[in-house]
Enzyme design. Structure first.
Site, PDB file in Angstrom:
ATOM      1  N   TYR A  79      -8.862   4.709  -4.005  1.00 22.46           N
ATOM      2  CA  TYR A  79     -10.019   3.985  -3.488  1.00 22.46           C
ATOM      3  C   TYR A  79     -10.235   4.293  -2.013  1.00 22.46           C
ATOM      4  O   TYR A  79      -9.372   4.897  -1.357  1.00 22.46           O
ATOM      5  CB  TYR A  79      -9.852   2.470  -3.708  1.00 22.46           C
ATOM      6  CG  TYR A  79      -8.857   1.788  -2.790  1.00 22.46           C
ATOM      7  CD1 TYR A  79      -7.492   1.974  -2.938  1.00 22.46           C
ATOM      8  CD2 TYR A  79      -9.287   0.953  -1.749  1.00 22.46           C
ATOM      9  CE1 TYR A  79      -6.581   1.342  -2.093  1.00 22.46           C
ATOM     10  CE2 TYR A  79      -8.391   0.320  -0.905  1.00 22.46           C
ATOM     11  CZ  TYR A  79      -7.037   0.521  -1.082  1.00 22.46           C
ATOM     12  OH  TYR A  79      -6.142  -0.097  -0.235  1.00 22.46           O
ATOM     13  N   ARG A 134     -10.489  11.988   2.928  1.00 19.33           N
ATOM     14  CA  ARG A 134      -9.245  11.386   2.438  1.00 19.33           C
ATOM     15  C   ARG A 134      -9.320  11.119   0.929  1.00 19.33           C
ATOM     16  O   ARG A 134      -8.328  11.270   0.221  1.00 19.33           O
ATOM     17  CB  ARG A 134      -8.918  10.098   3.200  1.00 19.33           C
ATOM     18  CG  ARG A 134      -7.569   9.503   2.762  1.00 19.33           C
ATOM     19  CD  ARG A 134      -7.150   8.340   3.617  1.00 19.33           C
ATOM     20  NE  ARG A 134      -8.063   7.222   3.497  1.00 19.33           N
ATOM     21  CZ  ARG A 134      -8.002   6.120   4.236  1.00 19.33           C
ATOM     22  NH1 ARG A 134      -7.065   5.998   5.159  1.00 19.33           N
ATOM     23  NH2 ARG A 134      -8.868   5.145   4.066  1.00 19.33           N
ATOM     24  N   ARG A 143      -3.725   3.998 -24.906  1.00 16.28           N
ATOM     25  CA  ARG A 143      -2.758   3.973 -23.807  1.00 16.28           C
ATOM     26  C   ARG A 143      -1.697   5.041 -24.039  1.00 16.28           C
ATOM     27  O   ARG A 143      -1.093   5.087 -25.119  1.00 16.28           O
ATOM     28  CB  ARG A 143      -2.092   2.594 -23.729  1.00 16.28           C
ATOM     29  CG  ARG A 143      -1.056   2.482 -22.625  1.00 16.28           C
ATOM     30  CD  ARG A 143      -0.477   1.067 -22.541  1.00 16.28           C
ATOM     31  NE  ARG A 143       0.500   0.956 -21.472  1.00 16.28           N
ATOM     32  CZ  ARG A 143       1.798   1.200 -21.611  1.00 16.28           C
ATOM     33  NH1 ARG A 143       2.284   1.571 -22.789  1.00 16.28           N
ATOM     34  NH2 ARG A 143       2.621   1.081 -20.580  1.00 16.28           N
ATOM     35  N   LYS A 146      -3.983   6.965  -1.287  1.00 14.50           N
ATOM     36  CA  LYS A 146      -4.580   5.622  -1.262  1.00 14.50           C
ATOM     37  C   LYS A 146      -4.833   5.138  -2.690  1.00 14.50           C
ATOM     38  O   LYS A 146      -5.979   5.096  -3.152  1.00 14.50           O
ATOM     39  CB  LYS A 146      -5.866   5.647  -0.420  1.00 14.50           C
ATOM     40  CG  LYS A 146      -6.321   4.262   0.016  1.00 14.50           C
ATOM     41  CD  LYS A 146      -7.351   4.386   1.109  1.00 14.50           C
ATOM     42  CE  LYS A 146      -8.058   3.085   1.390  1.00 14.50           C
ATOM     43  NZ  LYS A 146      -7.196   1.996   1.815  1.00 14.50           N
ATOM     44  N   GLU A 190       4.211   0.344   8.368  1.00  9.08           N
ATOM     45  CA  GLU A 190       2.814  -0.038   8.632  1.00  9.08           C
ATOM     46  C   GLU A 190       2.627  -1.477   8.182  1.00  9.08           C
ATOM     47  O   GLU A 190       3.569  -2.115   7.708  1.00  9.08           O
ATOM     48  CB  GLU A 190       1.849   0.917   7.906  1.00  9.08           C
ATOM     49  CG  GLU A 190       2.054   0.948   6.407  1.00  9.08           C
ATOM     50  CD  GLU A 190       1.237   2.020   5.689  1.00  9.08           C
ATOM     51  OE1 GLU A 190       0.174   2.423   6.200  1.00  9.08           O
ATOM     52  OE2 GLU A 190       1.667   2.436   4.601  1.00  9.08           O
TER      53      GLU A 190
HETATM   54  N1  PMP Z   1      -2.202   1.424   5.752  1.00  2.76           N
HETATM   55  C1  PMP Z   1      -2.436   0.825   4.566  1.00  2.76           C
HETATM   56  C2  PMP Z   1      -1.289   0.561   3.666  1.00  2.76           C
HETATM   57  C3  PMP Z   1      -3.738   0.438   4.214  1.00  2.76           C
HETATM   58  O1  PMP Z   1      -3.971  -0.153   3.027  1.00  2.76           O
HETATM   59  C4  PMP Z   1      -4.795   0.662   5.126  1.00  2.76           C
HETATM   60  C5  PMP Z   1      -6.191   0.206   4.816  1.00  2.76           C
HETATM   61  N2  PMP Z   1      -6.744   0.836   3.726  1.00  2.76           N
HETATM   62  C6  PMP Z   1      -4.506   1.305   6.340  1.00  2.76           C
HETATM   63  C7  PMP Z   1      -3.203   1.666   6.621  1.00  2.76           C
HETATM   64  C8  PMP Z   1      -5.597   1.593   7.346  1.00  2.76           C
HETATM   65  O2  PMP Z   1      -6.376   2.679   6.922  1.00  2.76           O
HETATM   66  P1  PMP Z   1      -7.927   2.799   7.320  1.00  2.76           P
HETATM   67  O3  PMP Z   1      -7.961   2.798   8.815  1.00  2.76           O
HETATM   68  O4  PMP Z   1      -8.333   4.090   6.743  1.00  2.76           O
HETATM   69  O5  PMP Z   1      -8.597   1.615   6.714  1.00  2.76           O
END
Ligand code: PMP
Length: 286
Positions: free
Chosen positions: A33, A52, A101, A150, A182
């Protein structure tokens, strides 16, 4: 009022957009996403989000089903149809519906499922929280090791957010091997002696689009940047802390595990970076 959403080439009322129970996104979390912010009806960092998206899909051996121009057209159409001034466009691409599935990937010609919808957030840029800052706790990072992709597999970040809520704070920072990776849905930073410190890119973290823009703007403003990992103790002893994400932009962090960071109020570097990010991104919005 029901939103108009996008599903596989169609614009539908949200109540009429239906995806199969066999969709790989539903049964396997097999999808990726992007979230793009909207300010003044325009899309922030759109091209970078699309780059991305393609990378995430490639890492999962999926072909991008639409072109960047098609995504842009759909994003703009949804913003217009739903009258979004400030908010977000959510985009999800899954490996589609194999009709049953199975762990094995379906045949290559199985169409991907593409969903987009808007979220209206009036006051997004003027979020009062940015003037107060947010509090975080630390939580062990138990996610898988391809955090650079992502994916829609957001259960652990969701549990971590709930834990933060239960403990009366706003968010959680993940820690692995004694170092912050993070936040639950953001990239993390500290400021010490005027220097901005943030973890270097690897498979351990998402390559934030806001992070990339912010570091570029910070360099242009002659601010010093060090890309390296830091611990919770170092964050607690820092002058400032903050995080970035597409939907929160730059958000000051004023408390980590019950310890005030700096003065316990948003610091000058984070405050300035938020202003720069918003100004520059608005100028470049499409
Ligand atoms: N790290 C994680 C785990 C996230 O989910 C996000 C937000 N999607 C970010 C960092 C920040 O990424 P962005 O600046 O592209 O939203």
């Amino acid at each position: 009022m029901a939103r108009t959403v996008y599903l596989d080439g169609e614009y539908l009322p949200e109540t009429e957009a239906k995806v199969s129970i066999f969709d790989r996104g539903f049964v396997m979390g097999d999808g990726v996403y992007e979230v793009t912010s909207v300010l003044g009806g325009k899309l922030l960092d759109f091209a970078a989000h699309m780059t991305r998206l393609t990378r995430s899909l490639n890492e999962l051996q999926m072909t991008n089903p639409l072109t960047e121009a098609q995504y842009l057209d759909a994003h703009r159409k949804l913003v217009e149809l739903n009258d979004i001034d400030e908010g977000m466009v959510y985009l999800q691409v899954t490996r589609g519906n194999p009709g049953d599935r199975d762990f094995a990937f379906p045949p290559d010609d199985t169409p991907a499922t593409v969903v987009m919808f808007t979220q209206s957030k009036p006051g997004l840029a003027d979020n009062p929280q940015a003037k107060i800052g947010i509090k975080v706790i630390s939580i062990p990072d138990l996610r898988w090791h391809r955090r650079d992709i992502k994916t829609v597999q957001l259960l652990y970040p969701s549990l971590a957010k709930m834990e933060a809520k239960h403990r009366g704070v706003d968010d959680a920072w993940f820690v692995e091997d004694g170092l912050v990776t993070e936040g639950t849905s953001n990239n993390t930073y500290i400021v010490k002696g005027g220097k901005i410190i943030t973890r270097a890119l690897s498979n351990d973290i998402l390559h934030g689009i806001t992070r990339a823009s912010l570091l570029r703007f910070a360099r242009e403003a002659q601010l010093q940047i060090e890309e390296r990992s830091f611990s919770i103790a170092e964050a607690q002893a820092a002058d400032e802390a903050f995080f970035t994400s597409a939907s929160a932009f730059v958000m000051p962090v004023v408390e980590v595990d019950g310890v005030k960071v700096g003065t316990g109020t948003p610091g000058p570097v984070a405050t300035r970076l938020r202003e720069i990010y918003l100004d520059e991104s608005r100028k470049a919005a499409v």
